[in-house]
Scaffold this active site. Structure first.
Site, mmCIF file in Angstrom:
data_model
loop_
_atom_site.group_PDB
_atom_site.id
_atom_site.type_symbol
_atom_site.label_atom_id
_atom_site.label_comp_id
_atom_site.label_asym_id
_atom_site.label_seq_id
_atom_site.Cartn_x
_atom_site.Cartn_y
_atom_site.Cartn_z
ATOM 1 N N SER A 253 0.929 -1.157 -0.038
ATOM 2 C CA SER A 253 0.243 -0.031 -0.044
ATOM 3 C C SER A 253 0.817 1.142 0.067
ATOM 4 C CB SER A 253 -0.942 0.003 1.202
ATOM 5 O OG SER A 253 -1.934 0.938 1.134
ATOM 6 N N ASP B 40 -10.184 -5.194 -4.389
ATOM 7 C CA ASP B 40 -9.516 -4.036 -3.751
ATOM 8 C C ASP B 40 -10.165 -2.794 -4.278
ATOM 9 O OD1 ASP B 40 -7.687 -1.959 -2.550
ATOM 10 O OD2 ASP B 40 -5.954 -3.299 -3.081
ATOM 11 N N HIS C 209 -7.775 -5.654 -0.466
ATOM 12 C CA HIS C 209 -6.443 -4.751 -0.142
ATOM 13 C C HIS C 209 -5.947 -5.274 1.193
ATOM 14 C CE1 HIS C 209 -4.452 -1.150 -0.499
ATOM 15 N NE2 HIS C 209 -4.097 -1.210 0.786
#
Length: 402
Positions: free
Chosen positions: A180, A343, A372
Site C-alpha cells: 500500500s 480492492d 486490499h
C-alpha cells in the site's frame, strides 16, 4: 458534531486499512521518542520478533533532513548457526503502521518470519514519526516542523537512507517489499537514479501510484467534505486513532462490515485477533501526509505535494507540482506485483494506469477473490501470495549467479 464524529471514524478507518497488514500483536515502544501508546516496553526486537527466538538487532539511520529512523535486522536461527546471511530484503510498511506490521501473526503467516526462514537477510524499516523511529536530531515531536512532511519525504529521504545503510552493511543490492503506502514511496523513489541503483528488485503488494478511481463510497464522501483541508493539528495522534478504533469495534459496529465498506470485500480474514493487533497499532502520521493522499484522489495525479499556485512557483518554478515520472524507472529493474479484483483502494483501473506508464513489464499475480487487506492479513496469503513472491526473488538470484 455527529457528522464530524462519523467523518473522523471514516478517516481513521480508511487510512488505517490503507495500510492494514497484520492481526496479532503484543505491545508498544517509547524508546528515544515521546510518541507512544500503552506501557513502555523494551523494543520491537525483544517484545515481538524475538518471542519466537528469531535473532534480531536494532540499527539507527539518519536521513538527510535530520530524522533518526529505526531499522531492525532479522534472521533465522538456522542461518545464524551457519554464520551465513542471505540476500538483503527491506520491508516497507503502510500508513499508520510501522515495522511491527510484518510480524503480528504466527511464524507461518507473517511475511517477516517467512522471508527469514527462507534464508533472506530481513531488514524492517519504520519511517519517521512512528514509535520505532527515534525522533529528530534537533526537533521535538511537539514541534510543528517535526510533522512537516508527506509520503514524498518518506520516498526521497527515509527510503533513500534505509537503502544506503542496508546496501553498505550487506555490500549487496537490496530487494524491496512494500504494501500500500509502502508501494507509493517505493515507486516514487525508483524514479530517482541515485536511489534505484541500490535496488535489486521489488515486490509490491496492492501497488498504488494513482488513486483517482477509489470506489469506496465512504472514502469518496470523506474526500468531498474536504476534511483534510480543515484539519488544524499537524499530527495524527495514534492514541486518538486507537481509541476511535477500539470504540468502533467494541460492540458498536461490525468491523468486518466497516472494513468492507472502505476497502472492498476481503475473502480471507480472521477478525478474532483484532484486540491483540490493536495493542500495537496504529502508529502516528502527519496531517500533511493525509492531505497529500487526498490530493492524489482529487487530482488523479502521482505528483509532489501541491502547496498552491504561488508557493508552487517559489518551490518548483511552476504552477503545478511536478509529477513522479514512472517512465524514468529503469526498464532493467525487476518488479513483481500482487493485486486483487476486490480492492476498492488499489483500483484495477488505476493499477492499469500505472502499468501503462512503466517501461518494464512486471511479473503479475492476480487474485480474483482478494481484497486490499487479504494480501497481508489473509490466512492463506502464505500459499496464495508469498510463495510466488519468494520464487520471483529466487529467480533473480539464479540470474545473478549465472
Amino acid at each position: 458534531m455527529e457528522q464530524l464524529a462519523v467523518a473522523a471514524i471514516v478517516t481513521v478507518a480508511f487510512f488505517f486499512t490503507l495500510s492494514f497488514s497484520g492481526v496479532e500483536s503484543g505491545s508498544n515502544f517509547t524508546g528515544d521518542s515521546s510518541i507512544g501508546r500503552g506501557p513502555a516496553v523494551k523494543g520491537l526486537c525483544p517484545d515481538l520478533i524475538q518471542r519466537f527466538d528469531y535473532p534480531c538487532s536494532e540499527h539507527k539511520v539518519q536521513t538527510k533532513d535530520g530524522y533518526v529512523l529505526g531499522l531492525h535486522r532479522v534472521s533465522s536461527v538456522a542461518r545464524m548457526l551457519r554464520e551465513q546471511r542471505g540476500p538483503p530484503v527491506l520491508l516497507l510498511h503502510g500508513l499508520f503502521m510501522a515495522g511491527d506490521a510484518w510480524f503480528l501473526g504466527s511464524m507461518n503467516q507473517s511475511l517477516g518470519y517467512i522471508l527469514a526462514d527462507h534464508g533472506f537477510d530481513v531488514w524492517v524499516g519504520s519511517v519517521r514519526g512512528t514509535r520505532w523511529s527515534h525522533g529528530h536530531v534537533s526537533l521535538s515531536e511537539k514541534d510543528k516542523e517535526f510533522w512537516d512532511w508527506s509520503w514524498e519525504e518518506l520516498a526521497l529521504y527515509d527510503l533513500a537512507a534505509m537503502l544506503h545503510y542496508v546496501n553498505s552493511v550487506s555490500n549487496a543490492e537490496v530487494f524491496i517489499v512494500g504494501h500500500s503506502q509502502g508501494t507509493i514511496i517505493s515507486l516514487a523513489a525508483f524514479t530517482e537514479p541515485d536511489i534505484v541503483k541500490m535496488v535489486a528488485g521489488a515486490a509490491l503488494l496492492c501497488p498504488i501510484t494513482y488513486l483517482e478511481h477509489v470506489s469506496a463510497p465512504l472514502v469518496l464522501r470523506l474526500v468531498s467534505m474536504h476534511l483534510d483541508q480543515s484539519m488544524t493539528n499537524f499530527m495524527m495522534y495514534s492514541d486518538i486513532l486507537a481509541e476511535i478504533l477500539d470504540s468502533v469495534c467494541d460492540g458498536h459496529v461490525d468491523c468486518t462490515d466497516l472494513l468492507t465498506s472502505i476497502t472492498g470485500p476481503n475473502c480471507c480474514l480472521n477478525m478474532s485477533q483484532v484486540d491483540f493487533f490493536l495493542e500495537y497499532e496504529p502508529h502516528p502520521s502527519s496531517a500533511k501526509n493525509l492531505n497529500h493522499l487526498f490530493q492524489m484522489i482529487r487530482k488523479g495525479t502521482f505528483a509532489r505535494y501541491d502547496y498552491g499556485r504561488s508557493k508552487n512557483i517559489r518551490r518548483y518554478g511552476q504552477f503545478k507540482p511536478p509529477n513522479f515520472d514512472l517512465s524514468q524507472i529503469p526498464k532493467s529493474l525487476p518488479m513483481w506485483m500482487g493485486y486483487g479484483a476486490n480492492d476498492d483502494l488499489a483500483d484495477l483501473t488505476d493499477f492499469q494506469h500505472t502499468l501503462r506508464e512503466l517501461e518494464s513489464q512486471p511479473e503479475l499475480l492476480y487474485l480474483e477473490n482478494y481484497g486490499h487487506i487479504d494480501f497481508l492479513m489473509g490466512v492463506t496469503a502464505n500459499r496464495d501470495v508469498y510463495d510466488d513472491m519468494i520464487e520471483f526473488f529466487r529467480s533473480l538470484l539464479g540470474k545473478s549467479s549465472s
